[in-house]
Design a protein around this motif. Structure first.
Motif, mmCIF file in Angstrom:
data_model
loop_
_atom_site.group_PDB
_atom_site.id
_atom_site.type_symbol
_atom_site.label_atom_id
_atom_site.label_comp_id
_atom_site.label_asym_id
_atom_site.label_seq_id
_atom_site.Cartn_x
_atom_site.Cartn_y
_atom_site.Cartn_z
ATOM 1 N N LEU A 173 3.462 -3.374 -7.575
ATOM 2 C CA LEU A 173 4.066 -1.835 -6.944
ATOM 3 C C LEU A 173 5.202 -1.461 -7.922
ATOM 4 O O LEU A 173 6.167 -2.302 -8.055
ATOM 5 C CB LEU A 173 4.326 -2.005 -5.733
ATOM 6 C CG LEU A 173 3.449 -1.721 -4.699
ATOM 7 C CD1 LEU A 173 3.304 -0.235 -4.303
ATOM 8 C CD2 LEU A 173 2.069 -2.310 -4.759
ATOM 9 N N LEU A 185 -5.230 2.677 -2.035
ATOM 10 C CA LEU A 185 -5.526 2.186 -0.898
ATOM 11 C C LEU A 185 -5.467 3.212 0.213
ATOM 12 O O LEU A 185 -5.722 2.866 1.390
ATOM 13 C CB LEU A 185 -4.376 1.156 -0.517
ATOM 14 C CG LEU A 185 -4.350 -0.049 -1.348
ATOM 15 C CD1 LEU A 185 -2.961 -0.892 -1.155
ATOM 16 C CD2 LEU A 185 -5.346 -0.932 -1.606
ATOM 17 N N LEU A 188 -7.973 3.084 3.236
ATOM 18 C CA LEU A 188 -8.478 1.687 3.287
ATOM 19 C C LEU A 188 -8.009 0.949 4.276
ATOM 20 O O LEU A 188 -6.701 0.958 3.898
ATOM 21 C CB LEU A 188 -8.741 1.380 1.844
ATOM 22 C CG LEU A 188 -9.723 1.705 0.879
ATOM 23 C CD1 LEU A 188 -9.614 0.624 -0.286
ATOM 24 C CD2 LEU A 188 -11.041 1.644 1.435
ATOM 25 N N ASP A 189 -8.715 0.305 5.153
ATOM 26 C CA ASP A 189 -7.834 -0.629 6.070
ATOM 27 C C ASP A 189 -8.324 -2.076 5.559
ATOM 28 O O ASP A 189 -9.161 -2.643 6.016
ATOM 29 C CB ASP A 189 -8.385 -0.233 7.530
ATOM 30 C CG ASP A 189 -8.186 -1.203 8.630
ATOM 31 O OD1 ASP A 189 -6.983 -2.329 8.320
ATOM 32 O OD2 ASP A 189 -7.924 -0.704 9.824
ATOM 33 N N LEU A 190 -7.241 -2.446 4.816
ATOM 34 C CA LEU A 190 -7.591 -3.949 4.223
ATOM 35 C C LEU A 190 -7.693 -5.085 5.049
ATOM 36 O O LEU A 190 -8.399 -5.690 5.003
ATOM 37 C CB LEU A 190 -6.320 -3.845 3.184
ATOM 38 C CG LEU A 190 -6.274 -3.278 1.666
ATOM 39 C CD1 LEU A 190 -5.280 -3.863 0.779
ATOM 40 C CD2 LEU A 190 -7.792 -3.496 1.097
ATOM 41 N N PRO A 191 -6.757 -4.951 6.073
ATOM 42 C CA PRO A 191 -6.955 -6.012 7.442
ATOM 43 C C PRO A 191 -8.400 -6.119 7.845
ATOM 44 O O PRO A 191 -9.005 -7.181 7.829
ATOM 45 C CB PRO A 191 -5.968 -5.765 8.255
ATOM 46 C CG PRO A 191 -4.757 -5.065 7.296
ATOM 47 C CD PRO A 191 -5.589 -4.323 6.173
ATOM 48 N N LEU B 13 2.679 -1.492 1.547
ATOM 49 C CA LEU B 13 1.812 -1.467 0.294
ATOM 50 C C LEU B 13 0.845 -0.269 0.497
ATOM 51 O O LEU B 13 0.522 0.431 -0.414
ATOM 52 C CB LEU B 13 1.007 -2.800 0.052
ATOM 53 C CG LEU B 13 1.625 -3.851 -0.525
ATOM 54 C CD1 LEU B 13 0.429 -4.978 -0.891
ATOM 55 C CD2 LEU B 13 2.469 -3.674 -1.792
ATOM 56 N N ASP B 14 0.489 -0.235 1.715
ATOM 57 C CA ASP B 14 -0.588 0.900 1.796
ATOM 58 C C ASP B 14 -0.011 2.245 2.217
ATOM 59 O O ASP B 14 -0.633 3.208 2.900
ATOM 60 C CB ASP B 14 -1.950 0.216 2.745
ATOM 61 C CG ASP B 14 -1.508 -0.273 3.785
ATOM 62 O OD1 ASP B 14 -0.205 -0.481 4.016
ATOM 63 O OD2 ASP B 14 -2.368 -0.887 4.805
ATOM 64 N N TYR B 16 2.137 3.116 4.824
ATOM 65 C CA TYR B 16 2.526 3.248 6.272
ATOM 66 C C TYR B 16 4.243 2.917 6.440
ATOM 67 O O TYR B 16 4.586 1.836 6.231
ATOM 68 C CB TYR B 16 1.723 2.614 7.192
ATOM 69 C CG TYR B 16 0.413 2.853 6.975
ATOM 70 C CD1 TYR B 16 -0.193 4.147 7.175
ATOM 71 C CD2 TYR B 16 -0.621 2.145 6.441
ATOM 72 C CE1 TYR B 16 -1.513 4.673 7.092
ATOM 73 C CE2 TYR B 16 -1.982 2.575 5.954
ATOM 74 C CZ TYR B 16 -2.176 3.646 6.683
ATOM 75 O OH TYR B 16 -3.706 4.066 6.428
ATOM 76 N N VAL B 177 0.727 -5.242 4.423
ATOM 77 C CA VAL B 177 -0.549 -4.165 4.356
ATOM 78 C C VAL B 177 -0.813 -4.059 6.159
ATOM 79 O O VAL B 177 -0.938 -5.092 6.438
ATOM 80 C CB VAL B 177 -1.896 -4.373 3.643
ATOM 81 C CG1 VAL B 177 -1.761 -4.331 2.173
ATOM 82 C CG2 VAL B 177 -2.221 -5.978 4.065
ATOM 83 N N LEU B 178 -0.833 -2.719 6.413
ATOM 84 C CA LEU B 178 -0.931 -2.646 7.783
ATOM 85 C C LEU B 178 -2.466 -2.068 8.163
ATOM 86 O O LEU B 178 -2.939 -2.308 9.378
ATOM 87 C CB LEU B 178 -0.141 -1.523 8.321
ATOM 88 C CG LEU B 178 1.535 -1.937 8.253
ATOM 89 C CD1 LEU B 178 2.283 -0.889 9.101
ATOM 90 C CD2 LEU B 178 1.519 -3.278 8.962
ATOM 91 N N GLY B 179 -2.919 -1.344 7.048
ATOM 92 C CA GLY B 179 -4.447 -0.928 7.420
ATOM 93 C C GLY B 179 -4.459 0.547 8.164
ATOM 94 O O GLY B 179 -5.251 1.302 7.496
#
Lengths: 217, 217
Positions: A173, A185, A188-191, B13-14, B16, B177-179
């Motif tokens: 970052l 990202l 995108l819902d990474l979790p 990171l995403d 939020y 990351v929250l998603g």
């Protein structure tokens, strides 16, 4: 076991992995080059482009690790070049000159077939028109026990994340805002896809984050 | 001259600024609290909540600066509480108990009128139904020569950025990351709005970035 990896992928504050309006003059889009300031100063990068010197700290560690133990690469077509649609001829052979920095087979995702190109230094470009899974299968076969790196761009990485086949992803970052570009990202819902932050480190110029896939049950 | 500021606003990171599904139990939404790890360790935060100790490094410097020279605050309604729609009664007085950490007039943006509430320690909540510009005008009048802080949430900051009235914005990018959640910068073109990165610093837990409005011609 061989891993599918993303490494040293820089992301702006506002979430972009490259700027808008990619062109021959601006392979990373407008402003995109600035995302990579942290890597361009490293010894690892200097060596890659045949220069002396460069920093040897943590940024360099991440840059070195990014090139370590790779048996194949996968690139999106726009990362290979600025040409869209049918290949007009065989002339374009990537941004990197006669000896690209890959030194492995490189599988380029495209909708337009083209013969493989053998370059100096061990890089061969193969063009895959059958989609991301076939590209990954071919990359696995080529890589053997070594890892496969999904080089980018952002859209290619997103597709492989959504397919949940990336094992590790190192993002850097960086303190830049692009305003427009290729989001990595966003949305995108990474979790939910099974990814979480495994570790992070900061340097003067980047917040480095390693994201890993949680082993599925 | 008095400035309009955002400070110590954490972003995942995403992208939020808070998690989804805000509730009485989770004022910052699911996972949102984790964005503020960097600030909760600081001496400044410890003092604010009446505790001893805390870190005194750069994170603390940013946390201290965030509370410095403020004459008024502006908050979105969801930052004031979990209630949506009409106020059912006068009972809800914010998340912060009888003595909120603001110690200034606080202008709360809402579509539903309500009488002002005077709290202990110098905080008065005023409810503004005439939109962000009126809230800012009232905050300026209340703040005098001191600064106005746009406390959040993400949606409130976005509106003031789009109106180009924020002079300085300190963001803390954090390795989470929250998603899902409340996006801060997604789809906003900061450079086109006249904003650029003025400086950045990293700590163990955050990439701190100061964004400033370029003086207009």
């Amino acid at each position: 076991m061989a891993k599918v990896r993303v490494n040293a992928f820089s992301v702006s504050l506002d979430g972009y992995g490259a700027g808008p309006e990619q062109s021959l003059e601006q392979p990373l889009g407008v402003g995109g080059m600035s995302l990579h300031d942290w890597v361009r100063g490293t010894q690892s990068f200097h060596q890659m482009v045949g220069q002396e010197g460069g920093s040897t700290g943590l940024d360099n560690e991440f840059a070195t690790r990014a090139m370590d133990n790779l048996g194949a690469w996968i690139l999106g077509r726009n990362m290979f070049g600025p040409i869209r649609g049918e290949w007009p001829d065989e002339e374009w052979k990537g941004w990197w000159g006669p000896s690209p920095p890959y030194h492995t087979p490189v599988f380029v995702l495209t909708h337009h077939p083209r013969a493989s190109i053998e370059m100096a230094g061990g890089t061969t470009f193969h063009f895959v028109t059958e989609g991301i899974q076939v590209a990954l299968d071919r990359a696995r076969a080529a890589a053997g026990s070594k890892d496969i790196r999904i080089g980018g761009g952002a859209s290619t990485i997103r597709q492989y994340l959504q397919a949940r086949v990336i094992d590790e992803m190192h993002l850097a970052l960086v303190p830049k805002v692009l305003g427009r570009g290729e989001p990595l990202l966003t949305g995108l819902d990474l979790p939910a896809l099974g990814y979480s932050v495994a570790e992070h480190r900061t340097t003067d110029d980047a917040l480095h984050v390693n994201i890993r896939k949680t082993p599925s049950n």
